[in-house]
Each structure stands twice: as C-alpha cells, then as structure tokens.
Design a protein around this motif. Sequence first.
Motif, PDB file in Angstrom:
ATOM      1  N   THR A 148       0.809  -1.225   0.000  1.00  0.00           N
ATOM      2  CA  THR A 148       0.000   0.000   0.000  1.00  0.00           C
ATOM      3  C   THR A 148       0.845   1.280   0.000  1.00  0.00           C
ATOM      4  N   LYS A 149       2.131   1.167  -0.227  1.00  0.00           N
ATOM      5  CA  LYS A 149       2.981   2.356  -0.302  1.00  0.00           C
ATOM      6  C   LYS A 149       2.536   3.232  -1.473  1.00  0.00           C
ATOM      7  N   CYS A 150       2.363   4.538  -1.244  1.00  0.00           N
ATOM      8  CA  CYS A 150       1.813   5.452  -2.255  1.00  0.00           C
ATOM      9  C   CYS A 150       2.874   6.384  -2.838  1.00  0.00           C
ATOM     10  N   VAL A 151       2.625   6.793  -4.073  1.00  0.00           N
ATOM     11  CA  VAL A 151       3.354   7.884  -4.720  1.00  0.00           C
ATOM     12  C   VAL A 151       2.416   9.075  -4.733  1.00  0.00           C
ATOM     13  N   THR A 152       2.838  10.211  -4.207  1.00  0.00           N
ATOM     14  CA  THR A 152       1.985  11.394  -4.135  1.00  0.00           C
ATOM     15  C   THR A 152       2.268  12.305  -5.328  1.00  0.00           C
ATOM     16  N   LEU A 153       1.208  12.695  -6.032  1.00  0.00           N
ATOM     17  CA  LEU A 153       1.339  13.511  -7.238  1.00  0.00           C
ATOM     18  C   LEU A 153       0.572  14.818  -7.080  1.00  0.00           C
ATOM     19  N   ASP A 154       1.210  15.917  -7.392  1.00  0.00           N
ATOM     20  CA  ASP A 154       0.590  17.244  -7.342  1.00  0.00           C
ATOM     21  C   ASP A 154       0.177  17.632  -8.751  1.00  0.00           C
ATOM     22  N   PRO A 155      -1.136  17.739  -9.027  1.00  0.00           N
ATOM     23  CA  PRO A 155      -1.574  18.041 -10.400  1.00  0.00           C
ATOM     24  C   PRO A 155      -1.017  19.345 -10.942  1.00  0.00           C
ATOM     25  N   LEU A 156      -0.696  20.317 -10.060  1.00  0.00           N
ATOM     26  CA  LEU A 156      -0.151  21.597 -10.527  1.00  0.00           C
ATOM     27  C   LEU A 156       1.273  21.458 -11.044  1.00  0.00           C
ATOM     28  N   LYS A 157       1.931  20.364 -10.683  1.00  0.00           N
ATOM     29  CA  LYS A 157       3.318  20.160 -11.107  1.00  0.00           C
ATOM     30  C   LYS A 157       3.459  19.066 -12.167  1.00  0.00           C
ATOM     31  N   MET A 158       2.359  18.467 -12.550  1.00  0.00           N
ATOM     32  CA  MET A 158       2.433  17.313 -13.449  1.00  0.00           C
ATOM     33  C   MET A 158       2.416  17.684 -14.927  1.00  0.00           C
ATOM     34  N   GLY A 159       1.920  18.881 -15.242  1.00  0.00           N
ATOM     35  CA  GLY A 159       1.840  19.271 -16.640  1.00  0.00           C
ATOM     36  C   GLY A 159       0.937  18.357 -17.433  1.00  0.00           C
ATOM     37  N   SER A 160       1.390  17.954 -18.635  1.00  0.00           N
ATOM     38  CA  SER A 160       0.569  17.103 -19.510  1.00  0.00           C
ATOM     39  C   SER A 160       0.376  15.708 -18.936  1.00  0.00           C
ATOM     40  N   GLU A 161       1.259  15.314 -17.988  1.00  0.00           N
ATOM     41  CA  GLU A 161       1.115  13.994 -17.387  1.00  0.00           C
ATOM     42  C   GLU A 161      -0.168  13.869 -16.570  1.00  0.00           C
ATOM     43  N   ALA A 162      -0.705  15.005 -16.111  1.00  0.00           N
ATOM     44  CA  ALA A 162      -1.921  14.981 -15.303  1.00  0.00           C
ATOM     45  C   ALA A 162      -3.072  14.378 -16.100  1.00  0.00           C
ATOM     46  N   TYR A 163      -3.162  14.721 -17.390  1.00  0.00           N
ATOM     47  CA  TYR A 163      -4.234  14.179 -18.228  1.00  0.00           C
ATOM     48  C   TYR A 163      -4.107  12.677 -18.370  1.00  0.00           C
ATOM     49  N   ARG A 164      -2.903  12.198 -18.720  1.00  0.00           N
ATOM     50  CA  ARG A 164      -2.706  10.762 -18.926  1.00  0.00           C
ATOM     51  C   ARG A 164      -2.999   9.977 -17.652  1.00  0.00           C
ATOM     52  N   PHE A 165      -2.531  10.511 -16.514  1.00  0.00           N
ATOM     53  CA  PHE A 165      -2.767   9.818 -15.258  1.00  0.00           C
ATOM     54  C   PHE A 165      -4.250   9.808 -14.904  1.00  0.00           C
ATOM     55  N   PHE A 166      -4.906  10.952 -15.027  1.00  0.00           N
ATOM     56  CA  PHE A 166      -6.292  11.098 -14.590  1.00  0.00           C
ATOM     57  C   PHE A 166      -7.221  10.159 -15.350  1.00  0.00           C
ATOM     58  N   ILE A 167      -7.085  10.118 -16.683  1.00  0.00           N
ATOM     59  CA  ILE A 167      -8.012   9.292 -17.461  1.00  0.00           C
ATOM     60  C   ILE A 167      -7.701   7.809 -17.327  1.00  0.00           C
ATOM     61  N   SER A 168      -6.474   7.463 -16.880  1.00  0.00           N
ATOM     62  CA  SER A 168      -6.155   6.057 -16.653  1.00  0.00           C
ATOM     63  C   SER A 168      -6.570   5.601 -15.258  1.00  0.00           C
ATOM     64  N   ALA A 169      -6.770   6.561 -14.345  1.00  0.00           N
ATOM     65  CA  ALA A 169      -7.131   6.217 -12.968  1.00  0.00           C
ATOM     66  C   ALA A 169      -8.630   6.199 -12.742  1.00  0.00           C
ATOM     67  N   VAL A 170      -9.352   7.135 -13.366  1.00  0.00           N
ATOM     68  CA  VAL A 170     -10.804   7.188 -13.196  1.00  0.00           C
ATOM     69  C   VAL A 170     -11.433   6.325 -14.292  1.00  0.00           C
ATOM     70  N   VAL A 171     -11.534   5.045 -14.004  1.00  0.00           N
ATOM     71  CA  VAL A 171     -12.012   4.076 -14.996  1.00  0.00           C
ATOM     72  C   VAL A 171     -12.916   3.046 -14.309  1.00  0.00           C
ATOM     73  N   PRO A 172     -13.808   2.402 -15.056  1.00  0.00           N
ATOM     74  CA  PRO A 172     -14.163   2.730 -16.434  1.00  0.00           C
ATOM     75  C   PRO A 172     -15.125   3.913 -16.460  1.00  0.00           C
ATOM     76  N   ARG A 173     -15.072   4.715 -17.515  1.00  0.00           N
ATOM     77  CA  ARG A 173     -15.961   5.867 -17.642  1.00  0.00           C
ATOM     78  C   ARG A 173     -16.989   5.599 -18.742  1.00  0.00           C
ATOM     79  N   PRO A 174     -18.274   5.745 -18.427  1.00  0.00           N
ATOM     80  CA  PRO A 174     -19.277   5.599 -19.496  1.00  0.00           C
ATOM     81  C   PRO A 174     -19.080   6.700 -20.531  1.00  0.00           C
TER      82      PRO A 174
END
Length: 519
Positions: free
Chosen positions: A304-330
């Motif tokens: 359960t060890k976590c990696v903490t990500l700050d969306p303000l510092k992620m740039g374009s990576e925020a999009y790739r991460f977000f749509i891969s994490a919030v799944v499945p999306r109708p």
Amino acid sequence: RARIRFPCFPPDRTPLTMFRTAQFITGKFATKKVFLEDKTYGLALDALTKACSDILVVSPKGDKVLLGKRKVHPQPDWWLIGGRSRPGQSPQIAASANVNRELKINAAPSRFEVVGNYNLVWQFRQQEPKSNGTADISTVHALTLTEEEFKVSQQSMFEKAEYEEVKWTPITTVLEGDFSPALKQFVHDLCSLRKFRSLEKATNESQSDKDIAALARDLIKWHGSAPSSGSAVTHVDFDEATRKYTSRHAKLDPDDVDASAAKPAAAGPPGEDAKQKKKKSKQPHPAHHAGWEPGKKQRPPHDTKCVTLDPLKMGSEAYRFFISAVVPRPIALVSSMSAKNVPNLAPYSYFGAMNHNPPTICFSTCRNRGGNEVDGYDKDTLRNIKETKQFVVHIISNWYVDVANHSCGNFLYEDDEFKLSGATPVRSEKVKPFRVEEAAVQMECELEALHEIKDETGMVKATMVIGRVVLFHVHEAVLDKESTTVVPDKLQPISRMGGNTYAQTSGCFDLPRPDRSLK
C-alpha cells in the motif's frame, strides 16, 4: 505388504476407468426419429437440459487434439466436435455417430473412452430467442485415431455453416493458452485418464510398489491441479470481440442457486407478486467475497505504499494519469444541431448520471486549443448547445463502437458527422437534434445549466453541461419489460479507459445493500 490389484480385462471387455457413464435400460425402448422446427426446438431447450456426446479426437502420437473454430453460438470459439445424444443411445454410440457425421470416420463405439461428465450452461444459442441460452449435460470421450484415420481427418472439414477453421492443436497449447475453461478442463481430464492408464498398466504388470506408488501420487497430484479443482461451479465470461476468457470459481451453496427458479411462487391475492419483488434481501451481511463480515478488512493484493502527485506540477502527465485512474468511464455520444440546422455528433467520456427524478445527466467538454482566444474556443457540441439549448445523449454499444469513435475526428464545424461516421439519423420527438438509430438507449435532453471549470489563473479549461432528459428511447431487444430495466449483457455498453483503450462491461454480479438495522 498387500498389493492392490486392478482386474485385467480381456480385449473384448470395456477397460476400467475412473469415469463411467453406465446405461441402464428398463423394459423395451424404441428410439424414435423426430424432427423439431426451430421454434418448437427452442421451447424444448427452455424446458429441458439436453444430453450431448462430445469427442476429443486425439492424434495417433497422442500429442494433439482436433479442434474447430465455431462461428455460431452457444460456443463461438475453438471447441471439440460432438452433438446431441438421441433417446436410447448410449453415450459411446452417440459419440460414434457424431464422429461419423463430422469426420466421415466409422469408429466402433468401444473405442471411445469416457473422459468425464460435465454440466455446460450457455447464455446464448442459435434458436430464437437466442438470449434464452441453453444447458447441456455432456459426456466427453477420447478417440485416438489410427494413422489412416489421421490422414482422412486432415482432409475433413466440419460443417462450414458452423465452423470457419479446423486444426490439430497441441495439448500443451490448450492447457496453457487462452481457450474456454471448459475445454481446458476436458483436456486436463484427458491427461488424468492417461495417467490412470499408466497406473493400471503398472499394477496389472505387477511392477514394484515404489513405481506404482509414484504413479498414484502423480495421478492424484495432477487430478487435483485441474482448472476447476475444488469448485462446483465455474463462472465464465467470454468477450467475442477479443476472444478472451475470464473466470471465477464458486462452491455449490445456496448463494449459487437461483432460488426463484428452484421453486414456483406461492399463489396469493392480486398484486402480491409485485409486493414480494419489492421486499429487500434478508441476507444480513451481503458480500461479494466469501467469508467477509462487517468490520473485517479487505486488503489489496499489493503493497500500500503510495506515490503522491501534485496536479499543478504534473503538466501534460496529469491528463494521462487522470483518465487512466478514473475508470471505467461511461461514454456519452452527443448529438447536437447548430442554429443553421447543421447536425453534429461527438463522444464524451467525462459523463455521468446526476439524478433520476427529474432524470438529469451531465457531461464535460474541454476547450479546443488555438484560435484567436487565449484560452481556446468552444467545441462544436458546446457551441450548438449554447445556441439551441437542446441535445441528445446515446449510450455506446459494442456493435457500433467504430461509428461512434469516428465521430470524434477533428472535422470542420460545417461537417456532418452523421454522414462521415455512418451513423443513421432519426428525427427526435421533443428536441431538434437527431437521434442515432444504432444506439439502443437514446435520451432527448434540454439544457439545464452550464458550469465553466477554470484553472488557478481563472482561465476556462472546460464546460460542464447539465441536461434534463425529457424523453427516453430504448430498443425493445435490450429492455426487460417486466422490470423496465436495461439488460447489460444485451446492451453491451462500451466504456473508456486510459489512452486509446476501451472496455466492454462483462462479469457483472449482484451485491444487495445491507439492512440498515444491522450493524
């Protein structure tokens, strides 16, 4: 020490086996040839479990089995040959007849060894109504071909209306590959039968106790490693598009039995059935995972060890991460129309149901980058909705996913995505935009509100569109009219994952809410 001996059978006797399908004939029975029309046969399938004699046809060297790639239900994938047993036929006689029909090989019934007996239940079938499915009790046999028969089989072709391909498949490929769990079980049990034969031979030849014990341990170990070992029921999900299988095992207990099908409903006054259906489950602690109880932790299968990500510092990576994490999306396939009556069609996976009374849905459309405006410009869908205050939302199903996907191209504002994608426009009843005929669920909507989503600088990045459904349209084929609900397996809804990956809903399970009075 006493040595256990198995009896030796002369050549004209049926060999000993771990599995038997003994036939008992009481009185005089005459087999009758009866042909049933499809409709009548469909009713018979609804009422009865049919008996089948299926065959694992084995190569002379014993390293391959003959499989056919079926094109039709109930098993539209690689499968063994076989078919129904007629009343009065022994399983071996039926198996012999089925091999003769499929391969034009006349093999004596005594050559067919019983591998096992299996209960096969299928969701779909060829006869109407196809979604009623069918159930078989199958006796699976093994038939090892001679070299001459092997040559004949290589020139044979199963019924072309049912099979698209036939090939000799290595046994190891079946055991290790992505085949039906039932087929893998058959082949595993075939290997068990061979190991039993080795044990039987060693015993009949009076080999050493040590050798016999080793063979017995090998047999027991192999038999216990079967795909369905320790499970009475294996639930299988099959994705026809990808031909991929997933399965889970269950023990045979009351939770696995459809109690409503096991006993008829008690008679009562008018309306009583409806009242009974509304009663909530009395199961005190509903659980998907066996053995879970309230308060008992359910830990993930990983650290359960976590990696903490700050969306303000992620740039374009925020999009790739977000749509891969919030799944499945109708996915909402949104139809709109401009003030000049130009149709538009586009899919949106930032989408969900907000309320049922009144029925309210929401989807979000991000800004197009570029143009004269610093923060981009509205996509065609949003532009049209701002102008007309109306739109239609469709649920995307597997059968028209390519059409839906093509509508998301970077087309010009004046382009008609209905024509470009191949979607069929149908006039709506309460709103101006067209509906998509191929969509099994169609929702005519009127704009309720728009909400702009801004970043930390105040720049508009997306607009949330909230709409009220004013009219539903649903294909009769996917609707359970008794409960007025859409059947997921018939709808075949498509959802969005990360990147360009999509998913089809399968493997559904029921999990009733816990009774609030229970802590």
